[in-house]
Design a protein around this motif. Sequence first.
Motif, PDB file in Angstrom:
ATOM      1  N   VAL A   1       0.833  -1.208   0.000  1.00 44.16           N
ATOM      2  CA  VAL A   1       0.000   0.000   0.000  1.00 44.16           C
ATOM      3  C   VAL A   1       0.864   1.253   0.000  1.00 44.16           C
ATOM      4  O   VAL A   1       0.614   2.203  -0.759  1.00 44.16           O
ATOM      5  N   LEU A   2       1.908   1.274   0.829  1.00 42.46           N
ATOM      6  CA  LEU A   2       2.775   2.449   0.902  1.00 42.46           C
ATOM      7  C   LEU A   2       3.555   2.659  -0.397  1.00 42.46           C
ATOM      8  O   LEU A   2       3.803   3.795  -0.803  1.00 42.46           O
ATOM      9  N   THR A   3       3.924   1.587  -1.060  1.00 39.81           N
ATOM     10  CA  THR A   3       4.627   1.709  -2.345  1.00 39.81           C
ATOM     11  C   THR A   3       3.709   2.312  -3.399  1.00 39.81           C
ATOM     12  O   THR A   3       4.112   3.196  -4.170  1.00 39.81           O
ATOM     13  N   LEU A   4       2.464   1.853  -3.448  1.00 38.08           N
ATOM     14  CA  LEU A   4       1.504   2.406  -4.410  1.00 38.08           C
ATOM     15  C   LEU A   4       1.188   3.860  -4.083  1.00 38.08           C
ATOM     16  O   LEU A   4       0.961   4.678  -4.980  1.00 38.08           O
TER      17      LEU A   4
ATOM     18  N   ILE B   1       9.202   4.600   1.001  1.00 34.18           N
ATOM     19  CA  ILE B   1       9.577   3.539   1.925  1.00 34.18           C
ATOM     20  C   ILE B   1      11.068   3.585   2.228  1.00 34.18           C
ATOM     21  O   ILE B   1      11.500   3.393   3.366  1.00 34.18           O
ATOM     22  N   GLU B   2      11.874   3.870   1.208  1.00 31.06           N
ATOM     23  CA  GLU B   2      13.322   3.911   1.400  1.00 31.06           C
ATOM     24  C   GLU B   2      13.733   5.069   2.295  1.00 31.06           C
ATOM     25  O   GLU B   2      14.663   4.959   3.093  1.00 31.06           O
ATOM     26  N   ASP B   3      13.042   6.212   2.148  1.00 30.35           N
ATOM     27  CA  ASP B   3      13.402   7.394   2.931  1.00 30.35           C
ATOM     28  C   ASP B   3      13.099   7.223   4.414  1.00 30.35           C
ATOM     29  O   ASP B   3      13.728   7.831   5.265  1.00 30.35           O
ATOM     30  N   ASP B   4      12.085   6.417   4.719  1.00 33.50           N
ATOM     31  CA  ASP B   4      11.668   6.307   6.116  1.00 33.50           C
ATOM     32  C   ASP B   4      11.349   4.857   6.421  1.00 33.50           C
ATOM     33  O   ASP B   4      10.292   4.356   6.070  1.00 33.50           O
TER      34      ASP B   4
ATOM     35  N   LEU C   1       4.770   1.509  11.127  1.00 37.34           N
ATOM     36  CA  LEU C   1       3.674   2.365  11.582  1.00 37.34           C
ATOM     37  C   LEU C   1       2.336   1.892  11.033  1.00 37.34           C
ATOM     38  O   LEU C   1       1.336   1.818  11.759  1.00 37.34           O
ATOM     39  N   LEU C   2       2.291   1.576   9.743  1.00 42.77           N
ATOM     40  CA  LEU C   2       1.032   1.157   9.133  1.00 42.77           C
ATOM     41  C   LEU C   2       0.581  -0.197   9.683  1.00 42.77           C
ATOM     42  O   LEU C   2      -0.624  -0.429   9.869  1.00 42.77           O
ATOM     43  N   GLN C   3       1.515  -1.079   9.968  1.00 42.75           N
ATOM     44  CA  GLN C   3       1.156  -2.364  10.555  1.00 42.75           C
ATOM     45  C   GLN C   3       0.551  -2.199  11.949  1.00 42.75           C
ATOM     46  O   GLN C   3      -0.418  -2.878  12.306  1.00 42.75           O
ATOM     47  N   TRP C   4       1.114  -1.286  12.734  1.00 40.71           N
ATOM     48  CA  TRP C   4       0.543  -1.023  14.057  1.00 40.71           C
ATOM     49  C   TRP C   4      -0.815  -0.336  13.955  1.00 40.71           C
ATOM     50  O   TRP C   4      -1.706  -0.568  14.784  1.00 40.71           O
ATOM     51  N   HIS C   5      -0.981   0.523  12.950  1.00 40.52           N
ATOM     52  CA  HIS C   5      -2.295   1.133  12.717  1.00 40.52           C
ATOM     53  C   HIS C   5      -3.342   0.074  12.418  1.00 40.52           C
ATOM     54  O   HIS C   5      -4.509   0.200  12.828  1.00 40.52           O
ATOM     55  N   ALA C   6      -2.933  -0.969  11.691  1.00 40.04           N
ATOM     56  CA  ALA C   6      -3.866  -2.049  11.377  1.00 40.04           C
ATOM     57  C   ALA C   6      -4.348  -2.746  12.647  1.00 40.04           C
ATOM     58  O   ALA C   6      -5.511  -3.156  12.745  1.00 40.04           O
TER      59      ALA C   6
END
Length: 563
Positions: free
Chosen positions: A384-387, A394-397, A403-408
């Motif tokens: 999702v973050l790549t799209l 993703i490479e920069d951070d 973070l997104l996994q914990w949001h899930a």
Amino acid sequence: MSRNVLKSSIHSASINIIFQIMCRCITFVINSFVIRIVDREVLGIMNVRLLLLESTLAFLSREAIRRATLSSTANPHEKHIWPHIINQLWLSLPIYCVFSVPCLYIWFNQSIFGSPIADALYDQYKFGCICIVISGIVELLAEPQVFVAQVFCFVKLRVLLDTLNIFVRSTLFITLVLRDPNQAIFAFSIAQVCSTATFAIGYYVYFVYYIDRLNKVKGDKKRAADKTDDGPDTDETKSVSNDSIPFNSVKQMLPGCLENSGTVFNENLQTLVLSFFKQGILKQVLTEGEKYVMTISPILTFAQQATYDIVNNLGSLAARFVFRPIEENSYFYFTQTLSRDIPLKQQPRDKVEQASTVLYNLLKVVTSIGLIGMVFGQSFSKTVLTLYGGSRFIEDDGLSVTLLQWHAVAIVLLAINGICEGYMFAAMRSTELDRYNYYMGFFSITFLFLSYQLTSFLGPVGFILANCTNMFLRIIFSGRYIRKQYQSVDLKPLDGIIPNKLFAITLTVLGITCKILENRLFHHSIWAHIFVGAICFACTAGVWSYENQTLIRSYILNRRKIQ
């Protein structure tokens, strides 16, 4: 349209969910585009600092009054209640103006905040703050019309004007940003004011047209009644009789223009507003607490704030386009179905059983959605973050995926908490609401303390963990209230939180499968990864539908009755 509260709430929630999905898809595309051309520090200023000002003023001025007045409209065709309601709604505007002065002073004062604005961006930032306040004032000028539309279930009107609002804001913002990406804050501010003005004007134009047409139908009905003893009995006149709003002109939606033999304000309504106002301050801290911590303390830079906000928005998609419409309409339904000041065992049994069934089904639906989001979020966050932001994001951070996994994970707690608290606020007496404010204060202090401490050790992930802890405590409190209330009538709506066995087993197996295949499929082909995920999701949805056929049939039946 006959004003059946349950059917109208289902209809409104359904259309709002579809609308929110559509709007979020549009916003998703726009944000994905903006991330690639606008500096991340600028995104942090717009999405954290400026939108925090907007939400702060909205909560302080409007939220309490809107919630309290909704509780006073169980029978909206009683004309004697509307002078008090209209006057109360218009109080939002002076309250907003009063609060906007100290808020603007605070937002302009660089020494108060942990991350100062760069000199090159300060003029744009100051202009943005002023535009946020102006857009809030313009929006509140249409607050009575928005409220009337909600109470009398003008669902299509709300969707139409919200869509127009999104379209104007998005079009203006993109057009201005493309001209000069360095003026992004100016573009954001101008788009905000113009879209809000379009929204407010749209409501006034519609109600001028609607009330004029309504008056003509009433006139025709009266003239026909003068000619016959029994009067007409057409579908059109029945519709007007059942559902006409208690206003003869838009002017009557202004303060003091409706005839009122009593006081200007209702004392009980004022007490309820005060209770919700106290909660509004505390709830704002709980809702936007991480932004306050980020803004006041120097824990994160604007670039890091932007990264957190971008991921937070993605992680909150389910809450925004699914849970929020359900919560808003369920709160409306419960306020119109149950009486605050009467114990459940003394209220009509059919209404109590219906409310219990609705609460059970709501918890069943949102918990299932939350579990699906939590399980599949562990395997598809990177995709999702790549799209969304490209591989460079993703490479920069490196923390963005985590973070997104914990949001899930937080989605499940967010789903349950929204419904339980919404019911509790709709059913509590004024004295209970006042008492709950002390608990809200405890939750707020705990959340802020945990946010600061956990973020100091764990970085942005600490915000999510603090929020999870806070929501878990609130679920325990609201769950105890609901269980105790329904014990007297021998009903258990909280059982809706427990997922069905076959659904839970299917979700677990498919979730583990997706996680095992994640790295191999992602590096081979991102679209192959999405395809496998779509198949697994379809299987999970099919199993859930099989186990909840009664709920689905009931929903379809109510939808058909509305149409």
